[in-house]
Design a protein around this motif. Structure first.
Motif, PDB file in Angstrom:
ATOM      1  N   PRO A 165       0.832  -1.208   0.000  1.00  0.00           N
ATOM      2  CA  PRO A 165       0.000   0.000   0.000  1.00  0.00           C
ATOM      3  C   PRO A 165       0.864   1.253   0.000  1.00  0.00           C
ATOM      4  CG  PRO A 165       0.113  -0.925   2.204  1.00  0.00           C
ATOM      5  CD  PRO A 165       0.837  -1.896   1.306  1.00  0.00           C
ATOM      6  N   ASN A 166       0.286   2.347  -0.469  1.00  0.00           N
ATOM      7  CA  ASN A 166       0.948   3.650  -0.455  1.00  0.00           C
ATOM      8  C   ASN A 166       0.517   4.402   0.798  1.00  0.00           C
ATOM      9  OD1 ASN A 166       2.130   4.089  -3.465  1.00  0.00           O
ATOM     10  ND2 ASN A 166       0.221   2.925  -3.538  1.00  0.00           N
ATOM     11  N   LEU A 167       1.465   4.671   1.698  1.00  0.00           N
ATOM     12  CA  LEU A 167       1.169   5.393   2.933  1.00  0.00           C
ATOM     13  C   LEU A 167       1.710   6.815   2.836  1.00  0.00           C
ATOM     14  CD1 LEU A 167       2.082   2.756   5.686  1.00  0.00           C
ATOM     15  CD2 LEU A 167      -0.016   2.964   4.352  1.00  0.00           C
ATOM     16  N   PHE A 168       0.892   7.790   3.233  1.00  0.00           N
ATOM     17  CA  PHE A 168       1.293   9.192   3.228  1.00  0.00           C
ATOM     18  C   PHE A 168       1.213   9.706   4.662  1.00  0.00           C
ATOM     19  CE2 PHE A 168      -0.307   8.096  -0.906  1.00  0.00           C
ATOM     20  CZ  PHE A 168       0.598   8.680  -1.779  1.00  0.00           C
ATOM     21  N   VAL A 169       2.366  10.019   5.240  1.00  0.00           N
ATOM     22  CA  VAL A 169       2.417  10.350   6.663  1.00  0.00           C
ATOM     23  C   VAL A 169       3.192  11.642   6.878  1.00  0.00           C
ATOM     24  CG1 VAL A 169       2.277   7.912   7.314  1.00  0.00           C
ATOM     25  CG2 VAL A 169       4.513   9.003   7.077  1.00  0.00           C
ATOM     26  N   ASN A 170       2.907  12.281   7.999  1.00  0.00           N
ATOM     27  CA  ASN A 170       3.599  13.501   8.395  1.00  0.00           C
ATOM     28  C   ASN A 170       4.325  13.222   9.705  1.00  0.00           C
ATOM     29  OD1 ASN A 170       4.194  16.135   9.535  1.00  0.00           O
ATOM     30  ND2 ASN A 170       2.758  17.003   8.063  1.00  0.00           N
ATOM     31  N   PRO A 171       5.644  13.446   9.777  1.00  0.00           N
ATOM     32  CA  PRO A 171       6.389  13.166  11.011  1.00  0.00           C
ATOM     33  C   PRO A 171       5.872  13.928  12.226  1.00  0.00           C
ATOM     34  CG  PRO A 171       7.895  13.584   9.189  1.00  0.00           C
ATOM     35  CD  PRO A 171       6.520  13.951   8.705  1.00  0.00           C
ATOM     36  N   LYS A 172       5.159  15.025  12.001  1.00  0.00           N
ATOM     37  CA  LYS A 172       4.649  15.833  13.105  1.00  0.00           C
ATOM     38  C   LYS A 172       3.237  15.432  13.523  1.00  0.00           C
ATOM     39  CE  LYS A 172       7.514  19.735  11.666  1.00  0.00           C
ATOM     40  NZ  LYS A 172       7.540  21.127  11.169  1.00  0.00           N
TER      41      LYS A 172
ATOM     42  N   ILE B 218       8.064  19.075   4.759  1.00  0.00           N
ATOM     43  CA  ILE B 218       8.131  20.522   4.596  1.00  0.00           C
ATOM     44  C   ILE B 218       8.663  21.150   5.883  1.00  0.00           C
ATOM     45  CG2 ILE B 218       5.739  20.914   5.335  1.00  0.00           C
ATOM     46  CD1 ILE B 218       5.659  23.138   3.156  1.00  0.00           C
ATOM     47  N   PHE B 219       9.605  22.068   5.740  1.00  0.00           N
ATOM     48  CA  PHE B 219      10.295  22.625   6.903  1.00  0.00           C
ATOM     49  C   PHE B 219       9.584  23.883   7.402  1.00  0.00           C
ATOM     50  CE2 PHE B 219      13.429  19.562   6.582  1.00  0.00           C
ATOM     51  CZ  PHE B 219      13.919  19.466   5.286  1.00  0.00           C
ATOM     52  N   MET B 220       8.579  23.671   8.212  1.00  0.00           N
ATOM     53  CA  MET B 220       7.860  24.788   8.809  1.00  0.00           C
ATOM     54  C   MET B 220       7.102  24.261  10.025  1.00  0.00           C
ATOM     55  SD  MET B 220       4.680  25.167   6.101  1.00  0.00           S
ATOM     56  CE  MET B 220       3.807  26.336   7.126  1.00  0.00           C
TER      57      MET B 220
ATOM     58  N   TYR C 183      -1.092  20.452  14.992  1.00  0.00           N
ATOM     59  CA  TYR C 183      -1.595  19.084  14.806  1.00  0.00           C
ATOM     60  C   TYR C 183      -2.613  19.041  13.677  1.00  0.00           C
ATOM     61  CZ  TYR C 183      -4.798  15.213  15.343  1.00  0.00           C
ATOM     62  OH  TYR C 183      -5.621  14.147  15.068  1.00  0.00           O
ATOM     63  N   LYS C 184      -3.494  20.055  13.646  1.00  0.00           N
ATOM     64  CA  LYS C 184      -4.535  20.077  12.618  1.00  0.00           C
ATOM     65  C   LYS C 184      -3.927  20.107  11.221  1.00  0.00           C
ATOM     66  CE  LYS C 184      -8.698  22.600  11.212  1.00  0.00           C
ATOM     67  NZ  LYS C 184      -9.582  23.775  11.494  1.00  0.00           N
ATOM     68  N   GLU C 185      -2.878  20.905  11.032  1.00  0.00           N
ATOM     69  CA  GLU C 185      -2.227  20.992   9.726  1.00  0.00           C
ATOM     70  C   GLU C 185      -1.501  19.703   9.379  1.00  0.00           C
ATOM     71  OE1 GLU C 185      -1.128  25.737   9.471  1.00  0.00           O
ATOM     72  OE2 GLU C 185       0.086  24.409  10.740  1.00  0.00           O
ATOM     73  N   ALA C 186      -0.826  19.114  10.385  1.00  0.00           N
ATOM     74  CA  ALA C 186      -0.050  17.892  10.142  1.00  0.00           C
ATOM     75  C   ALA C 186      -0.943  16.700   9.842  1.00  0.00           C
ATOM     76  CB  ALA C 186       0.839  17.584  11.349  1.00  0.00           C
ATOM     77  N   HIS C 187      -2.195  16.763  10.292  1.00  0.00           N
ATOM     78  CA  HIS C 187      -3.119  15.642  10.072  1.00  0.00           C
ATOM     79  C   HIS C 187      -4.111  15.917   8.948  1.00  0.00           C
ATOM     80  CE1 HIS C 187      -4.974  11.876  11.239  1.00  0.00           C
ATOM     81  NE2 HIS C 187      -6.167  12.448  11.269  1.00  0.00           N
TER      82      HIS C 187
ATOM     83  N   SER D  22       8.379  20.751  -2.844  1.00  0.00           N
ATOM     84  CA  SER D  22       9.332  19.693  -3.205  1.00  0.00           C
ATOM     85  C   SER D  22       9.835  18.906  -1.998  1.00  0.00           C
ATOM     86  CB  SER D  22      10.535  20.309  -3.942  1.00  0.00           C
ATOM     87  OG  SER D  22      11.166  21.290  -3.134  1.00  0.00           O
ATOM     88  N   TYR D  23       9.106  18.969  -0.888  1.00  0.00           N
ATOM     89  CA  TYR D  23       9.591  18.331   0.332  1.00  0.00           C
ATOM     90  C   TYR D  23       8.959  16.961   0.577  1.00  0.00           C
ATOM     91  CZ  TYR D  23      11.345  23.019   1.163  1.00  0.00           C
ATOM     92  OH  TYR D  23      11.984  24.226   1.033  1.00  0.00           O
ATOM     93  N   TRP D  24       8.685  16.246  -0.495  1.00  0.00           N
ATOM     94  CA  TRP D  24       8.170  14.886  -0.363  1.00  0.00           C
ATOM     95  C   TRP D  24       9.348  13.921  -0.376  1.00  0.00           C
ATOM     96  CZ3 TRP D  24       3.459  15.842   0.883  1.00  0.00           C
ATOM     97  CH2 TRP D  24       2.728  16.863   0.255  1.00  0.00           C
TER      98      TRP D  24
END
Length: 352
Positions: free
Chosen positions: A256-263, A321-323, A327-331, A341-343
């Motif tokens: 599967p393709n997983l798309f996650v945010n470290p934050k 992405i470096f910013m 939580y709301k934005e990260a999720h 280009s930060y993928w």
């Protein structure tokens, strides 16, 4: 006060309008490009969110805000999936119907089954939060929402084959799609899946600030799990072991393709899970991790409602992405159609 409420509502409306908040940087769609594919599938998820909001606000016809989120990508909504308890729209089935001029630009699957996540609104809050609470208890598969979803997916697969179907979901919806994909994969049926911010239903070790401690906890966990393997193995007869070995092999070959945010604490542990496996290889402890991973998966085989986060292989994409992000934005689903280009993507195949 009334004016403030009107302004707030207008602000919400702007976030739901495709021409204002959607992937307006795309002037065309080429499904061969990962960025276009990610943006397209994230937009379909947003379309399902707005389908439910249109229902709640009784917006229909020319007033409906949802259709542009899929029509831009040449999809038609052929069926909505309705929860039998609160009557909310929790998913939809889309059929790809491009114009002739778009055929040379690659095609997605003919049918895309899409699931939204939690909506914190009075009409949906109670039901959605209840299902969120069921995730750590492995209870979603017993729920009518999942059973309806799986039956729809199963029927399409039987009629047109797995290569013509994709699963897409965000947050709670990603858990539903991931569990359905797993249940089919264990039967030898692999379906392309795109899962945004899928919940990891165990404590997020990845959020520990101490890098050294985090590594120690993961290694210790692998050794403890591996030590249980032989006890569990010894309690199964040869037939059951062979059956579970077959299921495990089928599941390992599903990616599967997983798309996650470290934050994002909801999904960041997927990063730790797969990166830990790489570190175990470097430390020469691959065999320990192999046994631990296999035991974690096989110990729940044969039981209904096994945790959806237990998957051996994946194409993992991180939003780096470096910013500063809340939580709301990260999720959020919105982040996945944003142009930057930060993928960072990496393929993890179990056993390699």
């Amino acid at each position: 006060m009334k004016r403030e409420n009107e302004d707030e509502y207008e602000a919400k409306l702007s976030t739901w309008k495709f021409g204002i908040s959607g992937p307006v940087h795309l002037s065309y769609v080429d499904w061969r490009l990962p960025d276009h594919k990610r943006s397209g599938f994230a937009s379909l998820v947003q379309g399902v969110y707005i389908l439910e909001r249109d229902r709640q606000k009784k917006r229909a016809g020319s007033k409906a805000l949802a259709p542009p989120w899929w029509s831009f990508f040449h999809f038609q909504c052929i069926k909505v999936l309705v929860d039998p308890i609160d009557f909310s729209i929790f998913g939809a089935i889309f059929e790809y119907k491009p114009q002739t001029a778009y055929y040379h630009q690659g095609n997605p699957s003919r049918y895309i089954v899409v699931f939204r996540g939690t909506i914190i609104e009075p009409e949906t809050r109670k039901r959605d939060v209840y299902l969120d609470m069921q995730l750590p208890l492995n209870g979603v598969t017993h729920d009518s929402r999942y059973q309806i979803a799986f039956q729809e997916i199963h029927d399409i697969v039987i009629n047109i084959g797995p290569r013509n179907v994709s699963l897409v979901g965000h947050s709670l919806g990603a858990s539903i799609a991931l569990q359905a994909g797993k249940d089919l994969a264990k039967r030898g049926c692999h379906i392309e899946s795109y899962l945004f911010n899928p919940p990891y239903t165990s404590p997020p070790i990845e959020k520990l600030n101490d890098h050294y401690l985090k590594g120690k906890v993961r290694v210790a966990k692998s050794f403890v799990t591996a030590s249980l393997y032989h006890a569990i193995k010894g309690n199964k007869d040869n037939y059951m072991r062979q059956q579970h070995d077959d299921q495990f092999a089928w599941l390992c070959s599903w990616i599967p393709n997983l798309f996650v945010n470290p934050k994002d604490p909801v999904c960041c542990e997927y990063i730790g899970q797969f990166e830990h496996r790489e570190r175990m290889k470097q430390l020469g402890l691959y065999k320990v991790d192999h046994i631990a991973s296999k035991n974690s998966l096989m110990s729940v085989f044969g039981r209904e409602g096994d945790p959806p986060h237990l998957i051996p292989s994946a194409l993992l994409t991180k939003n780096m992405i470096f910013m500063e992000q809340s939580y709301k934005e990260a999720h959020s689903i919105e982040q996945w159609w944003q142009p930057h280009s930060y993928w960072h993507s990496k393929l993890y195949i179990y056993g390699e």
